[in-house]
Structures are given as C-alpha cells and as structure tokens.
Design a protein around this motif. Structure first.
Motif, short mmCIF file in Angstrom:
data_model
loop_
_atom_site.label_atom_id
_atom_site.label_comp_id
_atom_site.label_asym_id
_atom_site.label_seq_id
_atom_site.Cartn_x
_atom_site.Cartn_y
_atom_site.Cartn_z
N LEU A 51 0.84 -1.21 0.00
CA LEU A 51 0.00 0.00 0.00
C LEU A 51 0.87 1.26 0.00
O LEU A 51 0.60 2.22 -0.73
CB LEU A 51 -0.91 0.01 1.23
N GLN A 52 1.91 1.26 0.81
CA GLN A 52 2.81 2.42 0.86
C GLN A 52 3.49 2.61 -0.50
O GLN A 52 3.61 3.73 -1.01
CB GLN A 52 3.85 2.23 1.97
N GLN A 53 3.94 1.48 -1.08
CA GLN A 53 4.63 1.54 -2.37
C GLN A 53 3.68 2.08 -3.45
O GLN A 53 4.07 2.91 -4.27
CB GLN A 53 5.10 0.12 -2.75
N ALA A 54 2.43 1.63 -3.40
CA ALA A 54 1.45 2.07 -4.40
C ALA A 54 1.12 3.55 -4.23
O ALA A 54 0.98 4.28 -5.22
CB ALA A 54 0.18 1.22 -4.29
N PHE A 55 1.01 4.02 -3.00
CA PHE A 55 0.77 5.45 -2.77
C PHE A 55 1.93 6.26 -3.34
O PHE A 55 1.74 7.32 -3.95
CB PHE A 55 0.60 5.74 -1.26
N HIS A 56 3.15 5.75 -3.16
CA HIS A 56 4.34 6.42 -3.67
C HIS A 56 4.32 6.44 -5.20
O HIS A 56 4.49 7.50 -5.83
CB HIS A 56 5.58 5.67 -3.14
N GLU A 57 4.06 5.30 -5.81
CA GLU A 57 4.18 5.20 -7.26
C GLU A 57 3.09 5.94 -8.01
O GLU A 57 3.31 6.43 -9.11
CB GLU A 57 4.16 3.71 -7.68
N THR A 58 1.88 6.01 -7.42
CA THR A 58 0.77 6.65 -8.14
C THR A 58 0.58 8.11 -7.71
O THR A 58 -0.41 8.72 -8.08
CB THR A 58 -0.55 5.88 -7.91
N HIS A 59 1.50 8.63 -6.94
CA HIS A 59 1.40 10.02 -6.45
C HIS A 59 0.08 10.23 -5.71
O HIS A 59 -0.67 11.17 -6.01
CB HIS A 59 1.53 11.02 -7.60
N ALA A 60 -0.19 9.35 -4.77
CA ALA A 60 -1.47 9.41 -4.05
C ALA A 60 -1.41 10.35 -2.84
O ALA A 60 -2.28 10.29 -1.98
CB ALA A 60 -1.87 8.01 -3.61
N LEU A 61 -0.39 11.16 -2.76
CA LEU A 61 -0.34 12.13 -1.68
C LEU A 61 0.32 13.41 -2.15
O LEU A 61 1.15 13.38 -3.06
CB LEU A 61 0.41 11.59 -0.46
N GLN A 62 -0.07 14.50 -1.53
CA GLN A 62 0.65 15.75 -1.75
C GLN A 62 1.25 16.20 -0.42
O GLN A 62 2.42 15.98 -0.16
CB GLN A 62 -0.26 16.79 -2.39
N CYS A 63 0.43 16.73 0.49
CA CYS A 63 1.01 17.14 1.77
C CYS A 63 1.29 15.92 2.65
O CYS A 63 2.15 15.97 3.51
CB CYS A 63 0.13 18.15 2.49
N GLY A 64 0.54 14.84 2.46
CA GLY A 64 0.81 13.60 3.19
C GLY A 64 0.18 13.49 4.56
O GLY A 64 0.30 12.44 5.21
N TYR A 65 -0.54 14.52 4.97
CA TYR A 65 -1.06 14.49 6.34
C TYR A 65 -2.13 13.41 6.52
O TYR A 65 -2.16 12.73 7.55
CB TYR A 65 -1.63 15.86 6.74
N CYS A 66 -2.96 13.21 5.51
CA CYS A 66 -4.04 12.22 5.63
C CYS A 66 -3.55 10.80 5.36
O CYS A 66 -4.28 9.84 5.57
CB CYS A 66 -5.19 12.55 4.68
N THR A 67 -2.31 10.69 4.83
CA THR A 67 -1.85 9.41 4.28
C THR A 67 -1.84 8.24 5.27
O THR A 67 -2.32 7.16 4.93
CB THR A 67 -0.46 9.59 3.61
N PRO A 68 -1.30 8.40 6.49
CA PRO A 68 -1.32 7.25 7.40
C PRO A 68 -2.74 6.73 7.64
O PRO A 68 -2.98 5.51 7.63
CB PRO A 68 -0.71 7.80 8.69
N GLY A 69 -3.69 7.65 7.81
CA GLY A 69 -5.07 7.25 8.03
C GLY A 69 -5.68 6.61 6.80
O GLY A 69 -6.41 5.62 6.88
N MET A 70 -5.38 7.18 5.62
CA MET A 70 -5.87 6.60 4.36
C MET A 70 -5.37 5.17 4.21
O MET A 70 -6.13 4.27 3.83
CB MET A 70 -5.34 7.43 3.17
N ILE A 71 -4.08 4.97 4.49
CA ILE A 71 -3.49 3.65 4.29
C ILE A 71 -4.08 2.65 5.29
O ILE A 71 -4.39 1.51 4.93
CB ILE A 71 -1.95 3.73 4.38
N MET A 72 -4.28 3.05 6.53
CA MET A 72 -4.84 2.12 7.51
C MET A 72 -6.30 1.79 7.18
O MET A 72 -6.74 0.65 7.32
CB MET A 72 -4.71 2.67 8.93
N ALA A 73 -7.06 2.80 6.73
CA ALA A 73 -8.45 2.54 6.32
C ALA A 73 -8.47 1.60 5.12
O ALA A 73 -9.27 0.67 5.03
CB ALA A 73 -9.17 3.85 6.00
N ALA A 74 -7.54 1.84 4.17
CA ALA A 74 -7.47 1.01 2.96
C ALA A 74 -7.06 -0.42 3.30
O ALA A 74 -7.56 -1.38 2.70
CB ALA A 74 -6.49 1.62 1.97
#
Lengths: 159, 274
Positions: free
Chosen positions: A87-110
């Motif tokens: 999931l982390q790798q996919a967020f990195h590769e698809t540019h799924a974050l900009q500021c990154g603040y929501c990212t830990p929560g997004m990844i855990m929900a996903a």
C-alpha cells in the motif's frame, strides 16, 4: 490513573493512564508512535485511523482505557526491514499524496478495506473511504493506489 | 480537545453494569461505542463524573430471528447490523440504515443501543425504530420492562430511560412490505440534514422523520392521507405538518420543511415499488 495493557504493533505495553486520555495521544505521546496524525480532532477526518483488533477505527474517539487487552496496529507496523508495504509503495508510485497528512489514516483505512472485502470496484473503494478526508489530491490517485495495492496483495497471497 | 476528568468503571457483565449504575446514579453515563458521547465530552457539552464502560458485554452483541420479531442486542455495532443476513432478509431497512451511519470506522465501534439511548434527533436509527414500532428491552436492578419506540424519545437528547436503566435489546418486526430510508446529507459521513423512513407493513404505511423536531417523529399527516387513499406524491405534501426543524449552516427550517416533502415522496415511491 488506571493501568492499561495492550499490544501495539506486536509489542506488549503496560502503562498508567488518566481515564480521559485518548488512544491517539497515548500512541503518540506515551509510545512515541507519531505516524498516526491528529487532524480534525472531532472524528471526522480519519487522519488518526488505526486498526483495533483488525478493524479500522478513529483513535481520537477511543479512550486508551477502552483499548485494554486489544491489539492495535499503526502505520509504523507496515514497512518491514525498510521495505515498504504494497500500500505504501502504491501510494508512492501513483502520487497518491501531496502534503501527506491524511496518508497514514488513508493507508490504515485502505488496509482494512482490502483485508475484509473481495475485489472492490472503484465505487466501493470510494464509499469505503468516506471516513477519510484529503484536501490535496481530489482522491483520484488514492483510489488508483488502493486498486494497485489490492491486486498486488491478492496476487501475493495466492502465490 | 480533551474531555473533563471522570472516573472510569468497566462493567464485566450486565449485572455488574446495573450495580455500578445503582452506585453512581445520575453522576454516571454508560459508554458503549462512544461515538456520540466522546465527541460531546471532548467539546465539554457533556461532563459526566463517572463513565461505566459496557463495551465488553459481548453477550449483548447479536442479531437473532425470534419468531415474529428480530432481536438485536443493544451492543451490536452498526457494521454487524449492516452485514446481518437475518436483518437483510426480514427487516432490510435496519441493515440498510445502519450502513448509512457515519463511516466504516464509526460503524466498527458505534452501537445500535448507544445510538437509540443517546436520543439525538439527527440520528438515523431512532427514526427507523419509530417507523417500525420497535420495542426496547430495558433492565434495571429492580427488574425488566419493555418500552415502545413511540413512548421512548421524549426530548433533545432525552429518552424514557432512567439513570439506573440499561437498554439491552431492540426488537423489530419482520416486515411484510417494502421500505425506504432517504437521507440527505452534506458530506458522505455526516448526520442527516433531513431523513425519512417509510415502511409498508400489515397493509398500512408508516412514515417517520429525522431532524425535523427535537425528537424523531412520525409524519402523521402523511400517514392519514395515505390511509384515506391519497397517492404517494399527494400524501408527501403533508410531510412538514407539525414539524419544528432546526436552522443551521446546512439548511434553514424552511429548506428542511421543503426537503422533508421531497424525501417523503421519494421514500414512499421506493417503499411502494419494492
């Protein structure tokens, strides 16, 4: 003060907490696990999402004492020996974050969504993320990342 | 935002919870999933001296076919209700509406009993309970009683529960006809600006409204119009009768009255076509 013992990322912890201490602050301030962010503070934005006994929850709306005896998983448990989780790798590769603040929560929900649902289509992913707000990306790349990670995790699981 | 200090007690059985309620009386609040109470405590809108945590009473988490009715344990979380095959088969409106509450994270902890006992007029499940003429099983150390949903919601965040009462079970009928819950909200996870529940059962139709008053309420004017032969669209024009909706940044009272009519028409049409 009250004693609480729980397992966080496969490590057992025991601590004295005030009953009013929220789980997210226990994780961040007492255990030093600052990967879980506090966003809205009102159980709206989902930045503080963790897994409690394998289910996604908002740790800003759980008391640390309610987590007695539970197994907690935070974003810190995902990468193994420096290798990113799919999931982390996919967020990195698809540019799924900009500021990154929501990212830990997004990844855990996903992670909860992928683990507990077979083959989600785009609509189901979007509905499944209704508890997580992102103010940067417009969600498109987050959905792409989850689709990519989902297929990678399934093909890995069937190998 | 941190809640004010409180004393914390964890109940390990229903009997223990009742004993704790007797000991602490009006000072205490029951904590189930905490997804209504904890946000209020964080905003200091609620400052109970004692929290009695009933979240571990897993024997009160179930959905059972009980002959004429479906019995739902008060501590069943919304996600389990949403996924319940028994409810999907016999009383689909409850499973559907549980899936409309909050978001997945909220539904993993929030419970049906907590939602009903909280008495929030913007909450979805109380409205559905009212439309279904649900029964609520309540225990106290002195014994048990069963309350009808129609006599339960008494005011803003007020119910017929007494300080020493524990809601243990919710009983809903097996529906013989169609149903619909129409929820209009701002963001996907939000409370209803207005919600409308419609059910067809035993040859009649019941309609109830979310967030149109201090309490969830039956749309009596709509029900009377239907009973005297009006079609759905005509009956729905009575939906704002005797309502007193709030005005807030999401909508004025006038907007809500209009919305109630539109959503009632949609709810009736969906309930009658299924």
């Amino acid at each position: 003060m009250r004693r609480v013992s729980l397992t966080v990322n496969a490590v057992e912890h025991e601590a004295m907490v005030e009953p009013r201490q929220l789980l997210v602050y226990f994780l961040r301030e007492q255990l030093g696990l600052t990967g879980t962010n506090v966003g809205c503070d009102t159980s709206t934005c989902g930045a503080c999402t963790i897994l409690l006994n394998g289910k996604s929850v908002k740790s800003c709306t759980v008391l640390a004492v309610q987590a007695e005896g539970t197994e907690v998983t935070t974003i810190e448990a995902l990468a193994q020996d420096g290798d990113l989780h799919p999931l982390q790798q996919a967020f990195h590769e698809t540019h799924a974050l900009q500021c990154g603040y929501c990212t830990p929560g997004m990844i855990m929900a996903a992670l909860d969504l992928i683990t507990n649902n077979e083959d989600m289509d785009e609509d189901e992913i979007r509905t499944g993320l209704e508890g997580n707000l992102c103010r940067c990306t417009g969600y498109h790349n987050i959905v792409k990342a989850i689709q990519q990670a989902s297929s990678e995790m399934r093909s890995f699981a069937t190998k | 935002m941190i809640p004010a200090s409180f004393e914390y007690e964890r109940a390990d059985s229903s009997d223990h919870a009742l004993e704790l309620l007797d000991r602490h009386g009006e000072e205490a609040k029951l904590l189930a999933g905490g997804h209504s109470l904890l946000p209020m405590m964080r905003l200091r809108l609620a400052t109970p001296a004692v929290l009695i945590d009933v979240g571990r009473l897993t024997d009160l988490s179930y959905v059972r076919d009980d002959g004429d009715a479906i019995a739902i344990g008060a501590l069943t979380c919304h996600e389990d209700i949403k996924d319940s095959d028994v409810l999907k088969q016999h009383c689909g409106i409850v499973a559907h509406t549980a899936g409309e509450v909050g978001d997945p994270q909220v539904r993993h902890l929030g419970t049906i009993g907590g939602s009903i006992a909280h008495g929030d007029p913007a909450s979805d499940l109380p409205t559905v309970m009212l439309a279904l003429d649900a029964q609520f099983v309540v225990r106290s150390s002195g014994g048990g009683r069963t309350l009808a949903a129609s006599n339960f919601f008494s005011g803003l965040f007020e119910t017929a529960l007494e300080p020493t009462n524990l809601l243990t079970e919710v009983r809903v009928p097996k529906l013989s006809g169609g149903w619909s819950y129409q929820k209009f909200h701002h963001r996907a996870q939000d409370w209803a600006i207005v919600g409308v529940a419609a059910v067809q059962h035993n040859g009649g139709a019941a309609v109830a409204l979310t967030n149109m008053s201090d309490v969830p309420m039956r749309a009596a004017g709509v029900e009377q119009a239907l009973a005297s032969g009006s079609d759905a669209a005509t009956a729905a024009t009575e939906a704002a009768q005797n309502t007193s909706p709030p005005s807030d940044p999401f909508g004025s009272a006038e907007y809500r009255r209009d919305l109630a009519k539109v959503l009632t028409r949609r709810a009736l049409q969906e309930a009658m076509s299924s």
